[in-house]
Enzyme design. Sequence first.
Site, PDB file in Angstrom:
ATOM      1  N   LYS A 278       3.896   7.105   6.549  1.00  0.00           N
ATOM      2  CA  LYS A 278       3.785   6.151   5.436  1.00  0.00           C
ATOM      3  C   LYS A 278       2.545   5.248   5.504  1.00  0.00           C
ATOM      4  O   LYS A 278       2.530   4.138   4.958  1.00  0.00           O
ATOM      5  CB  LYS A 278       5.058   5.282   5.306  1.00  0.00           C
ATOM      6  CG  LYS A 278       6.350   6.040   5.257  1.00  0.00           C
ATOM      7  CD  LYS A 278       6.344   7.291   4.426  1.00  0.00           C
ATOM      8  CE  LYS A 278       6.264   7.064   2.944  1.00  0.00           C
ATOM      9  NZ  LYS A 278       6.238   8.388   2.230  1.00  0.00           N
TER      10      LYS A 278
ATOM     11  N   TRP B 171      -2.844  10.458   0.957  1.00  0.00           N
ATOM     12  CA  TRP B 171      -4.061   9.940   0.315  1.00  0.00           C
ATOM     13  C   TRP B 171      -5.299  10.418   1.083  1.00  0.00           C
ATOM     14  O   TRP B 171      -6.238  10.983   0.508  1.00  0.00           O
ATOM     15  CB  TRP B 171      -3.972   8.413   0.301  1.00  0.00           C
ATOM     16  CG  TRP B 171      -4.932   7.714  -0.600  1.00  0.00           C
ATOM     17  CD1 TRP B 171      -5.793   8.294  -1.498  1.00  0.00           C
ATOM     18  CD2 TRP B 171      -5.114   6.303  -0.694  1.00  0.00           C
ATOM     19  NE1 TRP B 171      -6.510   7.318  -2.139  1.00  0.00           N
ATOM     20  CE2 TRP B 171      -6.114   6.088  -1.670  1.00  0.00           C
ATOM     21  CE3 TRP B 171      -4.544   5.196  -0.059  1.00  0.00           C
ATOM     22  CZ2 TRP B 171      -6.550   4.810  -2.008  1.00  0.00           C
ATOM     23  CZ3 TRP B 171      -4.968   3.931  -0.400  1.00  0.00           C
ATOM     24  CH2 TRP B 171      -5.961   3.739  -1.364  1.00  0.00           C
TER      25      TRP B 171
ATOM     26  N   HIS C 196       1.888  13.659  12.302  1.00  0.00           N
ATOM     27  CA  HIS C 196       2.365  12.311  12.647  1.00  0.00           C
ATOM     28  C   HIS C 196       2.638  12.210  14.145  1.00  0.00           C
ATOM     29  O   HIS C 196       3.121  11.168  14.612  1.00  0.00           O
ATOM     30  CB  HIS C 196       3.691  12.007  11.943  1.00  0.00           C
ATOM     31  CG  HIS C 196       3.601  11.853  10.457  1.00  0.00           C
ATOM     32  ND1 HIS C 196       2.612  11.142   9.828  1.00  0.00           N
ATOM     33  CD2 HIS C 196       4.407  12.305   9.468  1.00  0.00           C
ATOM     34  CE1 HIS C 196       2.816  11.174   8.518  1.00  0.00           C
ATOM     35  NE2 HIS C 196       3.894  11.877   8.281  1.00  0.00           N
TER      36      HIS C 196
ATOM     37  N   ARG D 253      -1.996   1.418   8.832  1.00  0.00           N
ATOM     38  CA  ARG D 253      -1.648   0.550   7.694  1.00  0.00           C
ATOM     39  C   ARG D 253      -0.850  -0.627   8.232  1.00  0.00           C
ATOM     40  O   ARG D 253      -0.155  -0.492   9.260  1.00  0.00           O
ATOM     41  CB  ARG D 253      -0.809   1.360   6.702  1.00  0.00           C
ATOM     42  CG  ARG D 253      -0.472   0.637   5.421  1.00  0.00           C
ATOM     43  CD  ARG D 253       0.407   1.518   4.523  1.00  0.00           C
ATOM     44  NE  ARG D 253       0.587   0.915   3.206  1.00  0.00           N
ATOM     45  CZ  ARG D 253       1.398   1.386   2.268  1.00  0.00           C
ATOM     46  NH1 ARG D 253       2.095   2.503   2.488  1.00  0.00           N
ATOM     47  NH2 ARG D 253       1.523   0.774   1.107  1.00  0.00           N
TER      48      ARG D 253
ATOM     49  N   MET E  71      -3.393  10.552  -8.521  1.00  0.00           N
ATOM     50  CA  MET E  71      -2.540  11.269  -7.556  1.00  0.00           C
ATOM     51  C   MET E  71      -1.075  11.234  -7.979  1.00  0.00           C
ATOM     52  O   MET E  71      -0.325  12.168  -7.731  1.00  0.00           O
ATOM     53  CB  MET E  71      -2.740  10.721  -6.136  1.00  0.00           C
ATOM     54  CG  MET E  71      -4.031  11.259  -5.512  1.00  0.00           C
ATOM     55  SD  MET E  71      -4.306  10.877  -3.778  1.00  0.00           S
ATOM     56  CE  MET E  71      -2.908  11.572  -2.935  1.00  0.00           C
TER      57      MET E  71
ATOM     58  N   GLY F  83       1.813   2.057  -3.873  1.00  0.00           N
ATOM     59  CA  GLY F  83       0.444   2.218  -3.363  1.00  0.00           C
ATOM     60  C   GLY F  83      -0.297   0.904  -3.249  1.00  0.00           C
ATOM     61  O   GLY F  83      -1.492   0.830  -3.528  1.00  0.00           O
TER      62      GLY F  83
HETATM   63  S1  PPS Z   1       4.125  10.438   4.544  1.00  0.00           S
HETATM   64  O1  PPS Z   1       5.452  10.822   3.966  1.00  0.00           O
HETATM   65  O2  PPS Z   1       4.284   9.849   5.875  1.00  0.00           O
HETATM   66  O3  PPS Z   1       3.163  11.533   4.553  1.00  0.00           O
HETATM   67  O4  PPS Z   1       3.626   9.288   3.575  1.00  0.00           O
HETATM   68  P1  PPS Z   1       2.124   8.787   3.445  1.00  0.00           P
HETATM   69  O5  PPS Z   1       1.378   9.717   2.576  1.00  0.00           O
HETATM   70  O6  PPS Z   1       1.559   8.465   4.766  1.00  0.00           O
HETATM   71  O7  PPS Z   1       2.302   7.401   2.707  1.00  0.00           O
HETATM   72  C1  PPS Z   1       2.817   7.262   1.402  1.00  0.00           C
HETATM   73  C2  PPS Z   1       2.348   5.919   0.904  1.00  0.00           C
HETATM   74  O8  PPS Z   1       0.967   6.017   0.511  1.00  0.00           O
HETATM   75  C3  PPS Z   1       0.855   5.620  -0.868  1.00  0.00           C
HETATM   76  N1  PPS Z   1      -0.233   6.371  -1.518  1.00  0.00           N
HETATM   77  C4  PPS Z   1      -1.251   5.785  -2.145  1.00  0.00           C
HETATM   78  N2  PPS Z   1      -1.566   4.480  -2.283  1.00  0.00           N
HETATM   79  C5  PPS Z   1      -2.669   4.200  -3.020  1.00  0.00           C
HETATM   80  N3  PPS Z   1      -3.455   5.137  -3.600  1.00  0.00           N
HETATM   81  C6  PPS Z   1      -3.168   6.452  -3.481  1.00  0.00           C
HETATM   82  N4  PPS Z   1      -3.947   7.362  -4.064  1.00  0.00           N
HETATM   83  C7  PPS Z   1      -2.016   6.821  -2.714  1.00  0.00           C
HETATM   84  N5  PPS Z   1      -1.442   7.997  -2.385  1.00  0.00           N
HETATM   85  C8  PPS Z   1      -0.352   7.692  -1.660  1.00  0.00           C
HETATM   86  C9  PPS Z   1       2.224   5.946  -1.431  1.00  0.00           C
HETATM   87  O9  PPS Z   1       2.420   5.316  -2.661  1.00  0.00           O
HETATM   88  C10 PPS Z   1       3.116   5.432  -0.309  1.00  0.00           C
HETATM   89  O10 PPS Z   1       3.089   4.005  -0.204  1.00  0.00           O
HETATM   90  P2  PPS Z   1       4.147   3.031  -0.952  1.00  0.00           P
HETATM   91  O11 PPS Z   1       3.882   1.659  -0.399  1.00  0.00           O
HETATM   92  O12 PPS Z   1       5.505   3.526  -0.634  1.00  0.00           O
HETATM   93  O13 PPS Z   1       3.807   3.114  -2.414  1.00  0.00           O
END
Ligand code: PPS
Length: 328
Positions: free
Chosen positions: A66, A71, A141, A163, A263, A291
């Site tokens: 997470k 991204w 991970h 993060r 995305m 995000g």
């Molecule tokens: S996982 O399941 O561990 O692979 O998840 P991970 O991809 O690491 O994290 C998911 C969070 O990243 C946010 N996210 C983004 N934020 C901003 N911009 C973009 N383009 C983007 N893509 C993924 C996603 O919304 C999750 O965060 P939260 O806080 O839950 O929204």
Amino acid sequence: MASISWKPVEGPHGEELRKTLSDIYVDFLEVNPGHLVVPIFHKDWYQRQLDFPIKEDDVWVVTYPKSGTTWMQEVTWCVVRGIDHPQTSLPLMKRFPFFEWDCMIAPEFTDERLCPDDPCLPGNTWKILANISSPRTIKSHLQEPLLPKQMWEVKPKIVYVCRDPRDVCISYYFHSMKLDGYKKELPDFVELFLADMLPFAPFWSHTLDFWKRRDQENILFVRFEDMKEDLPRVVRKVADFLGKEPSTEEVMRIADHCSFGSMSKNKAVNNEAIYAAQNEKCKELKFMRKGKVGDWKNHLTDSQIKAFKEWTFKHLEGSDFPYYRDYE
Ligand code: PPS
């Protein structure tokens, strides 16, 4: 190399984890040294994963869950292959396989909605890994001590993303509720998070093991918050790191393609198929949830914030890691 041992997660937090998060994962083990929490099938996969042959031109994205993995995967893919590559529309799990996915699910897991070669079915990711063309792009991970041992000799490119743990915790909570059938409420989840009793914990050693390696030529350490602040700058940084020279126009196109809005709508990365509604409570939840930076402020109580502060300060004692200390 220190010898590794596994034991069932134990104590009240171990029991709690087992009780509340076993729908997908079945059960959990603690690996020592390091109190590393892993899904139960890890033990069967450990040696294969450790011996996985690394190629010098591999590109890995490694994160605590997470933290912005998906991204950064999409940014990295676009930099490595070019945004117009015909496979950019393929599901990310196929073009950027999730290294340890096969050890996260029960070998007997089936789902009639999935076709036989779906990467979500047990064993398929390992096959994808064996067949993808170079330069291979791979997500993990896994905690640093559990990654393939050739990582440290062959030195492929590794992008590590971290993060703010408070945002990670909130994002992990919603993810666990929706995808993994987490059965309790946020306060209980915060307790598990701070007890470092979640898959791929502990948070701080995960992060600091890579922070310590940040000056290695083959490692790029990036923060989710940097990506939020200036995505084109991070795209350029990733490109420099990977020896690519995209034009300004290409950088801007990649940043646009990887914006949250774009995305969220992109089926190849938004995990909507996997995130299909399970129950009423979770119906509206999306993988691309908010995000944002600082969403924790909307969810954590004063006493939880204080607990995060104590936990953070305890784990950062003596470390030069400068981030996420902004409590006063
Ligand atoms: S996982 O399941 O561990 O692979 O998840 P991970 O991809 O690491 O994290 C998911 C969070 O990243 C946010 N996210 C983004 N934020 C901003 N911009 C973009 N383009 C983007 N893509 C993924 C996603 O919304 C999750 O965060 P939260 O806080 O839950 O929204």
